[in-house]
Design a protein around this motif. Sequence first.
Motif, PDB file in Angstrom:
ATOM      1  N   TRP A  77      28.172  42.852  54.322  1.00 17.50           N
ATOM      2  CA  TRP A  77      28.144  43.868  53.275  1.00 17.50           C
ATOM      3  C   TRP A  77      26.830  44.635  53.253  1.00 17.50           C
ATOM      4  CZ3 TRP A  77      27.017  42.574  47.596  1.00 17.50           C
ATOM      5  CH2 TRP A  77      27.233  43.679  46.790  1.00 17.50           C
ATOM      6  N   ARG A 125      39.274  36.334  44.923  1.00 17.00           N
ATOM      7  CA  ARG A 125      39.122  37.735  44.561  1.00 17.00           C
ATOM      8  C   ARG A 125      38.291  38.397  45.642  1.00 17.00           C
ATOM      9  NH1 ARG A 125      35.666  41.348  43.768  1.00 17.00           N
ATOM     10  NH2 ARG A 125      36.101  43.125  42.438  1.00 17.00           N
ATOM     11  N   SER A 126      38.749  39.574  46.095  1.00 16.95           N
ATOM     12  CA  SER A 126      38.016  40.232  47.163  1.00 16.95           C
ATOM     13  C   SER A 126      38.312  41.723  47.185  1.00 16.95           C
ATOM     14  CB  SER A 126      38.379  39.606  48.520  1.00 16.95           C
ATOM     15  OG  SER A 126      37.458  40.026  49.508  1.00 16.95           O
ATOM     16  N   ILE A 127      37.608  42.393  48.086  1.00 12.53           N
ATOM     17  CA  ILE A 127      37.855  43.802  48.376  1.00 12.53           C
ATOM     18  C   ILE A 127      38.303  43.905  49.835  1.00 12.53           C
ATOM     19  CG2 ILE A 127      36.210  44.638  46.650  1.00 12.53           C
ATOM     20  CD1 ILE A 127      34.229  45.156  48.948  1.00 12.53           C
ATOM     21  N   ASN A 128      38.858  45.041  50.199  1.00  9.88           N
ATOM     22  CA  ASN A 128      39.416  45.234  51.545  1.00  9.88           C
ATOM     23  C   ASN A 128      38.419  44.943  52.658  1.00  9.88           C
ATOM     24  OD1 ASN A 128      41.200  46.319  49.756  1.00  9.88           O
ATOM     25  ND2 ASN A 128      41.551  48.185  50.905  1.00  9.88           N
ATOM     26  N   GLU A 178      34.754  34.226  44.543  1.00 13.98           N
ATOM     27  CA  GLU A 178      34.383  35.607  44.839  1.00 13.98           C
ATOM     28  C   GLU A 178      34.217  35.635  46.357  1.00 13.98           C
ATOM     29  OE1 GLU A 178      33.647  39.528  44.310  1.00 13.98           O
ATOM     30  OE2 GLU A 178      34.227  38.155  42.720  1.00 13.98           O
ATOM     31  N   GLY A 185      42.380  40.976  42.963  1.00 10.18           N
ATOM     32  CA  GLY A 185      41.306  41.949  43.091  1.00 10.18           C
ATOM     33  C   GLY A 185      41.768  43.161  43.862  1.00 10.18           C
ATOM     34  N   PRO A 186      40.840  44.042  44.196  1.00  6.21           N
ATOM     35  CA  PRO A 186      41.190  45.291  44.880  1.00  6.21           C
ATOM     36  C   PRO A 186      41.929  45.088  46.208  1.00  6.21           C
ATOM     37  CG  PRO A 186      38.973  45.427  44.019  1.00  6.21           C
ATOM     38  CD  PRO A 186      39.426  44.012  43.809  1.00  6.21           C
ATOM     39  N   ILE A 187      41.649  44.006  46.916  1.00  5.70           N
ATOM     40  CA  ILE A 187      42.320  43.791  48.197  1.00  5.70           C
ATOM     41  C   ILE A 187      43.829  43.584  48.015  1.00  5.70           C
ATOM     42  CG2 ILE A 187      41.983  41.282  48.298  1.00  5.70           C
ATOM     43  CD1 ILE A 187      41.434  41.601  51.308  1.00  5.70           C
ATOM     44  N   ASN A 244      33.450  37.048  49.739  1.00  5.83           N
ATOM     45  CA  ASN A 244      32.696  38.121  50.378  1.00  5.83           C
ATOM     46  C   ASN A 244      31.879  37.580  51.538  1.00  5.83           C
ATOM     47  OD1 ASN A 244      30.175  37.106  49.437  1.00  5.83           O
ATOM     48  ND2 ASN A 244      30.553  38.044  47.462  1.00  5.83           N
TER      49      ASN A 244
END
Length: 115
Positions: A14, A77-80, A7, A105-107, A9
Motif C-alpha cells: 500500500w 474487510r478489505s479493498i480491491n 482488517e 467492505g469495498p472489495i 491489507n
Amino acid sequence: MRLLLVETNDVNRWVGGRAGGRNVHVVPLALMGLAADVQHRVPGTEVRIVESSLDCPTDEAWERLLRSYQPDLIGLRSINFFVDEVRRLVEGAARLGPTPVILGGPIATALGAKV
C-alpha cells in the motif's frame, strides 16, 4: 461465540517505502463499529480485531493466530487493492478447518461474485 475480525491489507504494498512502510496503519473503525454492534446484539460474544499486515503478515503467523484464538466465525474487510491478501487469508483458514469466512467492505461491493 468467538468472532475474529480482520482488517485485511498489505501495508508494504500500500505505502511501500514512501511513508515508512510498516509504521503507517489505519485504525479499523468499521470493524470496531461492527464489533460493538455484535456485542450489543449478541451478549457474550468475544470479538478480536486484528490487522493482517501487523498481526499475521505470514502464513505461519495467520495459522498460529487461528489456532490460538479458535474463532467460530472470521470476518474479513478489505479493498480491491488487497485481493491477493484476502486470498491468502481465506486459503489459510480453509487449510485449518471449516470455520466460516465472511468477506465485506469495498472489495465485496466492487467485485461481488468474483471474490
